[in-house]
Write an enzyme that holds these catalytic residues in place. Structure first.
Site, PDB file in Angstrom:
ATOM      1  N   ARG A  61      60.306 -17.993  55.673  1.00 55.13           N
ATOM      2  CA  ARG A  61      59.412 -17.289  56.592  1.00 55.13           C
ATOM      3  C   ARG A  61      58.940 -15.939  56.093  1.00 55.13           C
ATOM      4  O   ARG A  61      57.749 -15.627  56.105  1.00 55.13           O
ATOM      5  CB  ARG A  61      60.099 -17.046  57.943  1.00 55.13           C
ATOM      6  N   THR A  62      59.908 -15.100  55.690  1.00 58.06           N
ATOM      7  CA  THR A  62      59.541 -13.733  55.338  1.00 58.06           C
ATOM      8  C   THR A  62      58.641 -13.743  54.104  1.00 58.06           C
ATOM      9  O   THR A  62      57.619 -13.050  54.061  1.00 58.06           O
ATOM     10  CB  THR A  62      60.813 -12.890  55.084  1.00 58.06           C
ATOM     11  N   LYS A  91      69.082 -11.277  32.266  1.00 56.75           N
ATOM     12  CA  LYS A  91      69.543 -10.685  31.000  1.00 56.75           C
ATOM     13  C   LYS A  91      70.243  -9.350  31.222  1.00 56.75           C
ATOM     14  O   LYS A  91      70.583  -8.657  30.279  1.00 56.75           O
ATOM     15  CB  LYS A  91      68.342 -10.468  30.067  1.00 56.75           C
ATOM     16  N   ARG A 114      62.844  -8.058  48.566  1.00 53.69           N
ATOM     17  CA  ARG A 114      64.069  -8.531  49.238  1.00 53.69           C
ATOM     18  C   ARG A 114      65.163  -8.590  48.184  1.00 53.69           C
ATOM     19  O   ARG A 114      64.958  -9.151  47.107  1.00 53.69           O
ATOM     20  CB  ARG A 114      63.862  -9.910  49.861  1.00 53.69           C
ATOM     21  N   HIS A 142      66.643  -5.019  57.932  1.00 51.50           N
ATOM     22  CA  HIS A 142      65.520  -5.948  57.833  1.00 51.50           C
ATOM     23  C   HIS A 142      64.440  -5.412  58.777  1.00 51.50           C
ATOM     24  O   HIS A 142      64.169  -5.973  59.834  1.00 51.50           O
ATOM     25  CB  HIS A 142      65.970  -7.350  58.238  1.00 51.50           C
TER      26      HIS A 142
END
Ligand code: NCD
Length: 318
Positions: A61-62, A91, A114, A142
């Site tokens: 969704r986000t 890496k 995120r 959030h």
């Protein structure tokens, strides 16, 4: 637009929302976005701007709503949903260096991030002189989810005040309830929050202390009582990934389905109350609840598109 509190700024924490006026501003822009989308009009004020959407944790969704939001506004979008496996993080590159790289290689005007670390967005915002939107950081924040949650609540009840909100589930690791509770505590008057979770999943003490200063809160460890008084019941999933990280999967198994919203529980709620969930759900709201008029979690998802369009435009448009 005039008095835009978001202009050219990062949006890292819900604590940046200072007053109901900030909320009214962004909800006003979101309403305009909703109108544009529903009327099918083309509105591309961000043509020529570049937005990079970088996700280090899974998201449906986000991620899609940020990408859609930026594209619908006409921006050029670089979207990577699997930064953990596609970026040089594999890496051993630091987040700072990755953010510098994205800025240099894409010329991004805005980064949406995120990431599993609580301070990731803050770090990203300090590296380059371009705004960062926090699309979910660690177990702490959030903020765009909190905005879209409150936008959904506002549209249902036509008010921000006098609301009884119940938050249920994993309040320890869940980040959505933390941002939403802080937001409600700041902008809503005469509201109450009831936190409902098994003892092991209670919200952190520091967070509770912070919210308690501003709003009336109750903590419970059983679900079902007092649901009759709630205007909003906000369900959440028990966050398996954090148990896994801490080597506590047994505990997860024992706690995961302690509190379930079923048809019977939903029917105990007020007729005009609503059930929200940031999703994904993994059993804590049964499918049989979806047809109940109080099930609002699908409408809630759509709010994400409008709110994220509003935020991206407000940040990038001078
Ligand atoms: C939430 C998240 O990522 O914190 N999901 C979302 O953004 N809608 C909730 C969750 O994953 O449980």
């Amino acid at each position: 637009m005039k008095n835009n509190p978001f202009s050219n700024k990062s949006f890292i924490s819900i604590d940046q929302i200072q007053s109901p006026a900030d909320i009214k501003y962004i909800f006003g822009v979101a309403d305009k976005m909703k109108e544009t989308i529903l009327s099918g009009k083309i509105y591309e004020p961000l043509k020529g701007k570049t937005v990079a959407v970088l996700f280090y944790q899974p998201s449906t969704r986000t991620f899609t709503s940020f990408v859609a939001a930026a594209k619908r506004l006409g921006a050029y979008v670089i979207d990577i949903n699997e930064m953990t496996s596609f970026s040089s993080a594999v890496k051993g590159e630091s987040l700072d260096d990755t953010i510098r790289t994205i800025y240099q290689t894409t010329g991004a005007d805005l980064i949406v991030l995120r990431h599993p670390d609580d301070t990731s967005s803050q770090i990203a915002a300090s590296v380059q002189n371009i705004p960062v939107i926090n699309g979910g950081s660690g177990t702490a924040e959030h903020p765009t989810q909190a905005l879209l949650d409150l936008y959904t609540i506002y549209h249902k009840f036509k008010r921000l005040d006098n609301l009884n909100i119940m938050m249920v589930g994993d309040l320890k690791y869940g980040r959505t309830i933390k941002s939403l509770a802080k937001l409600i505590a700041r902008v809503s008057k005469n509201s109450t929050i009831t936190f409902v979770s098994p003892k092991e999943l209670r919200a952190p003490k520091e967070f509770i202390k912070d919210v308690k200063d501003k709003i009336d809160i109750t903590q419970r460890s059983s679900f079902g009582t007092e649901i009759e008084q709630a205007d909003v019941v906000y369900m959440t999933r028990v966050q398996k990934e954090w148990f896994e990280k801490e080597g506590k999967l047994d505990q997860y198994e024992a706690l995961k389905l302690k509190f379930i919203m079923n048809k019977h529980t939903a029917e105990k709620m007020k007729k005009d109350a609503i059930i929200l969930h940031p999703l994904p759900r993994v059993g804590e709201i049964l499918l049989e609840v979806d047809s109940d008029p109080r099930a609002w979690y699908f409408e809630q998802m759509r709010s994400g598109l409008y709110i994220r369009m509003a935020l991206i435009e407000s940040i990038l448009l001078k």
